[in-house]
Design a protein around this motif. Sequence first.
Motif, PDB file in Angstrom:
ATOM      1  N   SER A   1      -1.954  27.946  49.778  1.00 35.70           N
ATOM      2  CA  SER A   1      -1.583  27.274  50.461  1.00 35.70           C
ATOM      3  C   SER A   1      -0.441  25.878  50.314  1.00 35.70           C
ATOM      4  CB  SER A   1      -2.735  26.864  51.360  1.00 35.70           C
ATOM      5  OG  SER A   1      -2.393  28.217  52.217  1.00 35.70           O
ATOM      6  N   LEU A   2      -1.189  25.764  49.394  1.00 37.43           N
ATOM      7  CA  LEU A   2      -0.455  24.041  48.302  1.00 37.43           C
ATOM      8  C   LEU A   2       0.035  24.618  48.120  1.00 37.43           C
ATOM      9  CD1 LEU A   2      -4.050  23.147  46.219  1.00 37.43           C
ATOM     10  CD2 LEU A   2      -2.728  21.810  48.849  1.00 37.43           C
ATOM     11  N   ILE A   3       0.537  25.930  47.131  1.00 36.16           N
ATOM     12  CA  ILE A   3       2.490  25.886  46.419  1.00 36.16           C
ATOM     13  C   ILE A   3       3.261  26.177  47.923  1.00 36.16           C
ATOM     14  CG2 ILE A   3       2.950  28.309  45.082  1.00 36.16           C
ATOM     15  CD1 ILE A   3       0.547  28.804  43.631  1.00 36.16           C
ATOM     16  N   VAL A   4       3.051  27.607  48.843  1.00 37.72           N
ATOM     17  CA  VAL A   4       3.639  27.590  49.910  1.00 37.72           C
ATOM     18  C   VAL A   4       3.801  26.466  50.787  1.00 37.72           C
ATOM     19  CG1 VAL A   4       3.780  28.354  51.900  1.00 37.72           C
ATOM     20  CG2 VAL A   4       2.997  30.093  50.176  1.00 37.72           C
ATOM     21  N   ALA A   5       3.171  25.452  50.937  1.00 41.60           N
ATOM     22  CA  ALA A   5       3.636  24.491  51.602  1.00 41.60           C
ATOM     23  C   ALA A   5       4.322  23.248  50.717  1.00 41.60           C
ATOM     24  CB  ALA A   5       1.995  23.266  51.997  1.00 41.60           C
ATOM     25  N   ALA A   6       4.535  22.903  49.218  1.00 43.77           N
ATOM     26  CA  ALA A   6       5.362  22.605  48.277  1.00 43.77           C
ATOM     27  C   ALA A   6       6.459  23.326  48.803  1.00 43.77           C
ATOM     28  CB  ALA A   6       4.890  22.459  47.074  1.00 43.77           C
ATOM     29  N   ILE A   7       6.367  24.176  48.774  1.00 47.91           N
ATOM     30  CA  ILE A   7       7.970  24.958  49.334  1.00 47.91           C
ATOM     31  C   ILE A   7       9.000  24.822  50.414  1.00 47.91           C
ATOM     32  CG2 ILE A   7       9.090  27.684  49.368  1.00 47.91           C
ATOM     33  CD1 ILE A   7       6.761  28.546  47.013  1.00 47.91           C
ATOM     34  N   ILE A   8       7.470  24.893  51.058  1.00 45.97           N
ATOM     35  CA  ILE A   8       8.345  24.782  53.067  1.00 45.97           C
ATOM     36  C   ILE A   8       8.138  23.815  53.471  1.00 45.97           C
ATOM     37  CG2 ILE A   8       7.633  27.111  53.399  1.00 45.97           C
ATOM     38  CD1 ILE A   8       5.565  26.171  54.541  1.00 45.97           C
ATOM     39  N   LYS A   9       7.658  23.054  52.900  1.00 46.55           N
ATOM     40  CA  LYS A   9       7.857  21.114  53.409  1.00 46.55           C
ATOM     41  C   LYS A   9       8.919  20.843  53.629  1.00 46.55           C
ATOM     42  CE  LYS A   9       7.204  18.350  49.652  1.00 46.55           C
ATOM     43  NZ  LYS A   9       8.196  17.865  49.363  1.00 46.55           N
ATOM     44  N   LYS A  10       9.265  19.888  54.239  1.00 43.30           N
ATOM     45  CA  LYS A  10      11.207  19.105  54.153  1.00 43.30           C
ATOM     46  C   LYS A  10      10.939  17.633  54.665  1.00 43.30           C
ATOM     47  CE  LYS A  10      16.023  20.090  55.096  1.00 43.30           C
ATOM     48  NZ  LYS A  10      16.410  21.181  55.819  1.00 43.30           N
ATOM     49  N   ARG A  11      11.108  16.942  54.053  1.00 42.92           N
ATOM     50  CA  ARG A  11      11.149  14.610  54.612  1.00 42.92           C
ATOM     51  C   ARG A  11      12.655  15.479  55.237  1.00 42.92           C
ATOM     52  NH1 ARG A  11      11.787  10.774  51.781  1.00 42.92           N
ATOM     53  NH2 ARG A  11      12.548  11.952  49.853  1.00 42.92           N
ATOM     54  N   ASP A  12      12.281  14.066  56.510  1.00 39.80           N
ATOM     55  CA  ASP A  12      13.534  14.030  56.993  1.00 39.80           C
ATOM     56  C   ASP A  12      13.814  12.676  56.262  1.00 39.80           C
ATOM     57  OD1 ASP A  12      15.470  12.820  58.803  1.00 39.80           O
ATOM     58  OD2 ASP A  12      13.988  12.932  60.728  1.00 39.80           O
ATOM     59  N   LYS A  13      15.138  12.374  55.530  1.00 37.74           N
ATOM     60  CA  LYS A  13      15.841  11.101  54.568  1.00 37.74           C
ATOM     61  C   LYS A  13      15.928  10.180  55.249  1.00 37.74           C
ATOM     62  CE  LYS A  13      15.314  14.716  51.172  1.00 37.74           C
ATOM     63  NZ  LYS A  13      16.138  15.417  49.375  1.00 37.74           N
ATOM     64  N   SER A  14      16.936  11.009  56.608  1.00 42.07           N
ATOM     65  CA  SER A  14      17.535   9.661  57.415  1.00 42.07           C
ATOM     66  C   SER A  14      16.378   8.568  58.252  1.00 42.07           C
ATOM     67  CB  SER A  14      17.672  10.885  58.653  1.00 42.07           C
ATOM     68  OG  SER A  14      17.223  10.839  59.708  1.00 42.07           O
ATOM     69  N   LEU A  15      14.969   8.803  57.604  1.00 39.94           N
ATOM     70  CA  LEU A  15      14.221   7.641  58.210  1.00 39.94           C
ATOM     71  C   LEU A  15      13.529   6.863  57.117  1.00 39.94           C
ATOM     72  CD1 LEU A  15      11.058   9.976  59.829  1.00 39.94           C
ATOM     73  CD2 LEU A  15      13.205   8.519  60.574  1.00 39.94           C
TER      74      LEU A  15
END
Length: 182
Positions: free
Chosen positions: A166-180
Amino acid sequence: MEEQQSPFQAALKPGLTIGLVSVAITYLAYFINSSLLASGWFGLVALVVFFALIIYFGKQYRTEIGGFMSFGTAFNFSFITIIISGLVSLIGQILLFHVVDPALPGVLADETLKTTLEMMENFGANPDDLPADQMDEIRENTQNNFTIMGQIKNFGFGLIIYAIISLIVAAIIKKRDKSLDY
């Protein structure tokens, strides 16, 4: 405005789907040749399919919640998905080993022992040097993994591996909103 699902709610359907796919793959391998279930290749193929489906459903969930997902949300989603799919797989395996073919654990224990002895030979050890009682103990311990309690215990230990996946998958699928970012 549409209410967003929590990671738990969103993980239910993918968890059930992945669990059913896992059960289907297991039963397909069983019907083709039951010794495939003791094969390392089977485990590797199942793991690749497992990873691909979790990433697919994780990205789908990320899109549903607006295209961005924190690492924590991604971890919660993937961990819950994996736990649900693991429970479905556990039920499917218990049915396979105790209802469909109660003799299968013995067959798989023999196959695992054979594979272990071949691996020992590949590393230069002589399998004939093992005392008969030690070989019986290896076989019995392997067969105990297929009992209902053995499978539940393995699921419990598997939670640690599920968390790492889950840690590996979370690192793959996370996406930060850079506009913030300021």
